[in-house]
Design an enzyme around this catalytic site. Structure first.
Site, short mmCIF file in Angstrom:
data_model
loop_
_atom_site.label_atom_id
_atom_site.label_comp_id
_atom_site.label_asym_id
_atom_site.label_seq_id
_atom_site.Cartn_x
_atom_site.Cartn_y
_atom_site.Cartn_z
N HIS A 36 43.07 36.45 85.32
CA HIS A 36 42.55 36.19 83.98
C HIS A 36 41.91 37.46 83.40
O HIS A 36 40.90 37.92 83.90
CB HIS A 36 41.50 35.07 84.08
CG HIS A 36 40.88 34.69 82.79
ND1 HIS A 36 39.55 34.94 82.50
CD2 HIS A 36 41.39 34.07 81.70
CE1 HIS A 36 39.27 34.47 81.30
NE2 HIS A 36 40.36 33.94 80.79
N ASP A 53 45.91 39.00 76.63
CA ASP A 53 45.58 38.40 75.33
C ASP A 53 45.99 39.41 74.27
O ASP A 53 45.75 40.61 74.43
CB ASP A 53 44.07 38.14 75.23
CG ASP A 53 43.64 37.01 76.15
OD1 ASP A 53 44.28 35.96 76.16
OD2 ASP A 53 42.62 37.20 76.85
N GLU A 83 49.29 35.96 75.83
CA GLU A 83 48.79 34.90 74.95
C GLU A 83 48.79 35.36 73.50
O GLU A 83 48.29 36.44 73.17
CB GLU A 83 47.35 34.51 75.34
CG GLU A 83 46.80 33.43 74.39
CD GLU A 83 45.38 32.97 74.72
OE1 GLU A 83 44.87 33.28 75.81
OE2 GLU A 83 44.79 32.30 73.84
N HIS A 120 40.72 40.34 74.28
CA HIS A 120 40.52 38.89 74.28
C HIS A 120 40.30 38.28 72.92
O HIS A 120 40.69 37.14 72.66
CB HIS A 120 39.34 38.50 75.19
CG HIS A 120 39.16 37.02 75.29
ND1 HIS A 120 38.18 36.34 74.60
CD2 HIS A 120 39.88 36.09 75.95
CE1 HIS A 120 38.31 35.05 74.86
NE2 HIS A 120 39.32 34.87 75.66
CA CA Z 1 43.60 34.17 77.40
#
Ligand code: CA
Length: 322
Positions: free
Chosen positions: A32, A61, A165, A74
């Site tokens: 992550h 991200d 993402e 992010h």
């Molecule tokens: Ca994410």
């Protein structure tokens, strides 16, 4: 006789019932924001460290710069992970925030990246992580990161995947930008086109993820992230375009009965629809209702049977599954 024994080994060797270790091997570990428990999130250093930890996927991200470069960060904001407020004090918007989309990639590369902090107080969010405002870390593009991961895959003979993402597609649209189209083009240029290509694309915005499948005709493995409890009731709709869901782990936990966790039907219902479940976020330094990280992993990975986890501490989850 030898041939006969060999045949038996082949037949029965392939058909051993699912044992504990097979069960564990089907689970995936997603770094992550990289190995973000140990290095500032989304830095190239945090990604290299995650790669060395033998994760299955490394997360990106993505937010567009002013000149349409997908930046690995992010949030749409810069002021909680960089020194933008000191370097470009006049470039904030009326809400006092600094936006990635207002800066070119060249400008973004001049910023120092730090361990995450509260921009109002300056206080570091996770106190025991990498010290704030130390080291020499920079922002980078999706292309930079893919080249790092593909390069490391070649030099270490591994096949670690990417897990990008699409961040805030509505915001990007209002700013006149096409984030999904831009990202899909980069992914395709680097060979990520279908479900076989070791790339999972994720988004919180269901309309956008559906558009990626239906209008943009992506054949990638798609994961619908779930933020709010009411969204867990939309699994049938998600299953029309997605291959998996990414719920917050609290949506999987139900009441504690006699000191033992019980579970909602979310994982079971998703599996019934053929959806994989990748739950977020496993942090060894933010345990909430769990008494240890071990208990968190045991409860969610084994008892609740999620298929994968997003974690800031990938080495701990890899060890647990081994
Ligand atoms: Ca994410």
């Amino acid at each position: 006789m030898k041939k006969f024994i060999l045949l038996l080994i082949i037949i029965f060797g392939c058909k051993t019932p699912e044992n504990k270790s097979d069960f564990m091997k089907q689970k995936i570990v997603i770094a992550h924001r990289g190995a973000s428990g140990y290095l500032p999130e989304h830095t190239i250093e945090a990604k290299a460290m995650a790669h060395a930890m033998n994760v299955d996927f490394i997360e990106q991200d993505l937010v567009l710069s002013k000149d349409d470069v997908p930046i690995v960060i992010h949030d749409i904001y810069l002021d909680d992970v960089t020194d933008v407020a000191e370097k470009f004090p006049t470039r904030k918007r009326k809400d006092n925030r600094f936006y990635v989309i207002d800066f070119t990639f060249e400008e973004l590369k001049t910023l120092q990246v730090s361990e995450r902090f509260d921009p109002k107080t300056g206080e570091q969010i996770y106190k025991n992580r990498f010290p704030k405002n130390t080291g020499n870390f920079k922002l980078h593009s999706l292309q930079d990161e893919i080249e790092l991961i593909q390069g490391l895959n070649k030099s270490t003979h591994k096949n670690i995947g990417i897990y990008p993402e699409i961040k805030e597609p509505e915001f990007h649209k209002k700013e006149g930008k096409n984030l999904s189209e831009t990202v899909l083009k980069v992914l395709s240029d680097y060979g990520y086109k279908t479900k076989k290509d070791n790339c999972i694309l994720q988004c919180f915005d269901a309309k956008e993820l559906e558009r990626i499948r239906v209008k943009l005709k992506s054949e990638l493995f798609l994961v619908q992230l779930i933020e709010f409890p009411e969204e867990t009731k939309q699994l049938n709709y998600f299953a029309t375009y997605a291959d998996g869901i990414g719920p917050w782990y609290k949506q999987i936990l139900d009441k504690k009965v006699d000191g033992k966790f019980t579970f909602t039907s979310l994982v079971f219902d998703a599996h019934e629809l053929g959806l994989k479940v990748h739950s977020y976020t496993f942090r060894a330094d933010a345990l909430d209702e769990f008494s240890s990280f071990e208990e968190m992993m045991q409860t969610l990975l084994i008892e609740a049977d999620v298929d994968g986890v997003f974690t800031d501490f990938p080495d701990l989850v890899v060890d647990f599954l081994n």
